[in-house]
Design a protein around this motif. Structure first.
Motif, PDB file in Angstrom:
ATOM      1  N   LEU A 214       0.837  -1.202   0.000  1.00  0.00           N
ATOM      2  CA  LEU A 214       0.000   0.000   0.000  1.00  0.00           C
ATOM      3  C   LEU A 214       0.873   1.254   0.000  1.00  0.00           C
ATOM      4  N   VAL A 215       0.277   2.335  -0.460  1.00  0.00           N
ATOM      5  CA  VAL A 215       0.960   3.635  -0.485  1.00  0.00           C
ATOM      6  C   VAL A 215       0.438   4.455   0.690  1.00  0.00           C
ATOM      7  N   THR A 216       1.348   5.133   1.386  1.00  0.00           N
ATOM      8  CA  THR A 216       0.927   5.970   2.526  1.00  0.00           C
ATOM      9  C   THR A 216       0.371   7.295   2.004  1.00  0.00           C
ATOM     10  N   PRO A 217      -0.352   8.026   2.877  1.00  0.00           N
ATOM     11  CA  PRO A 217      -0.850   9.346   2.459  1.00  0.00           C
ATOM     12  C   PRO A 217       0.296  10.255   1.995  1.00  0.00           C
ATOM     13  N   GLY A 218       1.491  10.050   2.542  1.00  0.00           N
ATOM     14  CA  GLY A 218       2.650  10.855   2.143  1.00  0.00           C
ATOM     15  C   GLY A 218       3.278  10.432   0.825  1.00  0.00           C
ATOM     16  N   GLY A 219       2.763   9.320   0.239  1.00  0.00           N
ATOM     17  CA  GLY A 219       3.242   8.903  -1.076  1.00  0.00           C
ATOM     18  C   GLY A 219       4.321   7.827  -1.057  1.00  0.00           C
TER      19      GLY A 219
END
Ligand code: SIN
Ligand code: FE2
Length: 220
Positions: free
Chosen positions: A56-61
């Motif tokens: 998965l990708v974090t909100p920070g990218g």
């Protein structure tokens, strides 16, 4: 804490059986999943066939080094818009695979062994660590009902679990977790910071050197 007390405590962290208190409401149940491990691994294989592991990708990218999937009514997901629980697997658009009754029973028994009766998880996040994968210090804070604990089961390769306090800067215990270990945290330590240090190469032949971790949650 006096140095000799601390040493004694660290010896206890390395035992192979029994229970070790980590913090108020947090306990390590050494080897508690050993008798159920084969069944849990079989269950994970069936879940992964329908909802494959993904990074998965974090909100920070950032792309997470741990690969994840879920079973249960709700699954934990992260993307550029934030963290959340979702009824649907965003990859397939289908509901997450059901939580096997054996998983549900095992989680309830583990919670009860740690003093949390009546635990009825509706989400199980499944993490896969390959060498180098880690989970940075974080809190499990997306579940609205803070009275329900987290039940965490370790399978396969060993790893160092960091267990801190209510603040990110609080000192962390380094807890070696091995195949079959269970950690339960709830009550006063339910929102404590925790994480996993980068997985070592060649840690264990069980599961081909990978580590699988299941965390059972009440997410609704
Ligand atoms: C988690 O914090 O969700 C997982 C911890 C672990 O892999 O032991
Ligand atoms: Fe967590």
């Amino acid at each position: 804490m006096r140095p000799e007390t601390r040493d004694l405590f660290e010896d206890r962290l390395d035992t192979t059986v029994g229970r070790v208190a980590l913090a108020p409401g947090a306990v390590l149940l050494r080897g508690h999943a050993l008798a159920d491990a084969a069944q849990l691994v079989d269950g994970v294989e069936q879940i992964v066939a329908r909802a494959p592991f993904r990074h998965l990708v974090t909100p920070g990218g950032f792309r997470m080094t741990v690969a994840m999937t879920n079973c249960g009514e709700l699954g934990w997901v992260s993307d550029r818009s934030g963290y959340r629980y979702d009824r649907l697997d965003p990859e397939s658009g289908q509901p997450w695979p059901a939580m096997p009754p054996t998983f549900r029973r095992f989680a309830a028994r583990s919670a009860a062994a740690a003093g949390f009766e009546g635990f009825a998880p509706d989400a199980c996040l499944i993490n896969r660590y390959r060498p180098g994968a880690k989970l940075s210090l974080h809190r499990d804070a997306d579940e609205p009902d803070g009275s329900q604990p987290i039940v965490s089961v370790s399978l396969g390769a060993p790893a160092i679990f960091l267990f801190g306090g209510a603040k990110r800067a609080d000192k962390t215990l380094r807890v070696p977790l091995r195949h079959g270990d269970v950690v339960v945290w709830g009550g006063p330590s339910r929102r404590y910071f925790h994480g996993i240090l980068p997985l070592k190469e060649g840690g264990s032949p069980v599961l081909g050197g990978e580590r699988i971790n299941l965390t059972f949650r009440k997410a609704a």
